[in-house]
Design an enzyme around this catalytic site. Sequence first.
Site, mmCIF file in Angstrom:
data_model
loop_
_atom_site.group_PDB
_atom_site.id
_atom_site.type_symbol
_atom_site.label_atom_id
_atom_site.label_comp_id
_atom_site.label_asym_id
_atom_site.label_seq_id
_atom_site.Cartn_x
_atom_site.Cartn_y
_atom_site.Cartn_z
ATOM 1 N N SER A 62 0.978 -1.280 0.041
ATOM 2 C CA SER A 62 0.086 0.178 -0.064
ATOM 3 C C SER A 62 0.961 1.154 0.038
ATOM 4 O O SER A 62 1.632 1.601 -1.062
ATOM 5 C CB SER A 62 -0.994 0.009 1.137
ATOM 6 O OG SER A 62 -2.049 0.869 0.993
ATOM 7 N N LYS A 86 -0.649 -3.981 -3.493
ATOM 8 C CA LYS A 86 -2.010 -3.533 -3.059
ATOM 9 C C LYS A 86 -2.104 -1.956 -3.438
ATOM 10 O O LYS A 86 -1.501 -1.378 -3.145
ATOM 11 C CB LYS A 86 -2.218 -3.517 -1.596
ATOM 12 C CG LYS A 86 -3.499 -2.920 -0.917
ATOM 13 C CD LYS A 86 -3.549 -2.687 0.654
ATOM 14 C CE LYS A 86 -4.670 -1.978 0.943
ATOM 15 N NZ LYS A 86 -5.112 -0.867 0.527
ATOM 16 N N ASP A 130 9.419 5.164 -10.676
ATOM 17 C CA ASP A 130 8.760 5.927 -11.916
ATOM 18 C C ASP A 130 9.561 7.052 -12.366
ATOM 19 O O ASP A 130 9.542 7.448 -13.638
ATOM 20 C CB ASP A 130 7.370 5.950 -11.899
ATOM 21 C CG ASP A 130 6.464 4.506 -12.086
ATOM 22 O OD1 ASP A 130 7.368 3.599 -12.062
ATOM 23 O OD2 ASP A 130 5.206 4.598 -12.215
#
Length: 529
Positions: free
Chosen positions: A298, A323, A309
Site C-alpha cells: 500500500s 495492494k 517511475d
Amino acid sequence: MNIKKLYLPILLSVTLAIGLLLGSFLNFPAEKRGMIGSSNKSKLNKLIDFIDSEYIDDVNTDSIVDLTVNSILEKLDPHSVYIAKNEMEQVAQSMKGDFVGIGVNFYMYKDSVAVIKPIPGGPSEKAGIKAGDRILFAGKDKLFGRKLPNDSLFSKLKGKEGSQVALTVFRKSENKKFNINLTRDVVPIKSVDASILVGKSTGYIKINRFAETTYDEFHAALVNLKKQGAKSLIIDLRDNGGGYLEMAVEIADDLLPDNRIIVKTKNKKNREDITKATKGGIFEEGPLYVLINENSASASEILAGAIQDNDRGTIVGRRSFGKGLVQREMPLGDGSAVRLTVARYYTPSGRSIQRSYADGGEKYFSDFEKRYESGELYSADSIKVADTLKFKTVKGRIVYGGGGIIPDLFVPQEGKHGDEQLAMIMQSGVVSYFVFEQLDKERTQFKGLPSSLVSEKVNSTDKYFTAFDTYLKKNGLVFNLAKHKDRVKRYLAAEFVRQLLNDKEYYTLLLREDNMVKAVLASPQPSVK
C-alpha cells in the site's frame, strides 16, 4: 505461556494480515448517507428485531450484525473490512502514533507482568521502573497469578492523561518490593524504528508503518543524518504494510523535484486526482535506495513506485505485496467502523500494482505460499511479469504493473529455499521472550557492557544458541538450527543489545550483515537526479 500457539499466528500473519493492517486508506470524511437501500435496510432491521424478541434462546444480536457486515464486505474485495467496537481503540491508537499510559513493554511471564523494557522518556522510566521489574498491583487490582488477558491488563494500566496510578513493583535483582505513584502521560508509538549511518556517508531510515507522526519522524531523522554527513540515503520499507497515504506522499515530496507526479487515484466515477511534488524537498538530489520485500504494501508501494517511475532512486529487494486499493473509513455510530475501498491508486507511469483477488480473499492472502513454491524469493528469474502491462519511467525504462513493485536490484531472501520459517521466527516475539528470560537469570552479568561486548559475550559461546534450541523444542517448534548457527547467534546478540541498550544499537549490529544493505553499499554510487 504456550509459545507454539503464539508463534503460529505470527507465522500466518506475514501473508494473511497485510490487508487488515491499521491503515492503507485515504482519510476522507464519511458522507452522510445510508449504506444500503431503505427496503433492504428495513428487511435487515425487522429480522434482527424478530430474533431479539422471539427467538427461543438468548442471542447476542450485536454479534449477528457483525457477521452480517463481514459477510457483505467479504463479497467486495480483500481490503474492505469491518472494525468491531472493541478493536477500534487499538487501531486508532496505532495510526495516531501515541497513547496514554504508563509506558512499558511487557509480557506475562509465569503469571506476572514482567517489564521487558520501559519506553525511553515515558512515565515508567521517569518513575524509576527498570527492565526485569514485575508489576504486582495497579491500585487495588492484583495483576499476578490471574492469567489476565492483555486487553484487561491494558485497561488497568492505561487511563486519562495526568491521572495517577499506584503501582506495587517487585525488583528481582534486588529482591525487594516497593510502591510507585506514577502519573500517566502521552507515550509515543514510533513509526521510524531507526535512523543511523551504515557507511561513512550513507544514511539509513527504517519505517515500520505510515501513521500520523511518520513524516515528522522521517523529516527529523533525515535532517539529523544530513548533519552527520549523509550524502546518500537508504529508506527501509520491508514488512511495512502501509498506513496513511498522505504520509507516503509527504515523504516522496521531500525526495522528488518540483512538479513530478507522486501518485494518481481514480474513483468509481473515473475521476482522476493527481498529486505532484512541490519545491523545497530536503533530499531531492543524491543517491537514494528503497528497500522492499513481499510484505511491503500500500503506502509503501506508493512511495517505492513514485521513486522508481521518476528514476529518482533504486528499488532494492523483492517484489512487493501488490495492494493498489484505497479505503475510506466510515463510523457506524456504535463505536465500530467500516473501511470501504473507494478508489484505485496508480504510480506516476500509470501502473496499477494491485494483484488480482478474483479467486477470493483466502487465495489472495496466501500469495506468499505461491512465491515460495515458485522460488521467487530466491531468484529474480522466477518473478512472473505480464508483458501486456508494460509502462515507461521518466527516462524510458520499462516497468511492469499487475502485482507489486518489482525491484531494480533483486536481493534474495537470506538462507536457502525451505528456510522461510526460520527467518520468520528469528524476527518474531519468541526471540524477545527468550532473551528476556535469559537476562532475568543473569542481568547483572551484562550490566554496564557496551554493545560490542554484549555481542561478543553472546557470540563467543554456544550457551545461548543451545538454550534457544532447547527453548523452541520445549514449546513445540522444531528446527534444524545447527546449519544456521551464525545467523541465529547474530539475531540473539542483537536482541540482547536491544533489551540492554536501545534500538539504534540493535539495528547497527544487524545491518552489518544485512544482505540488502550490503548490496547497496557494494553498488556504484551515482548521483541520481
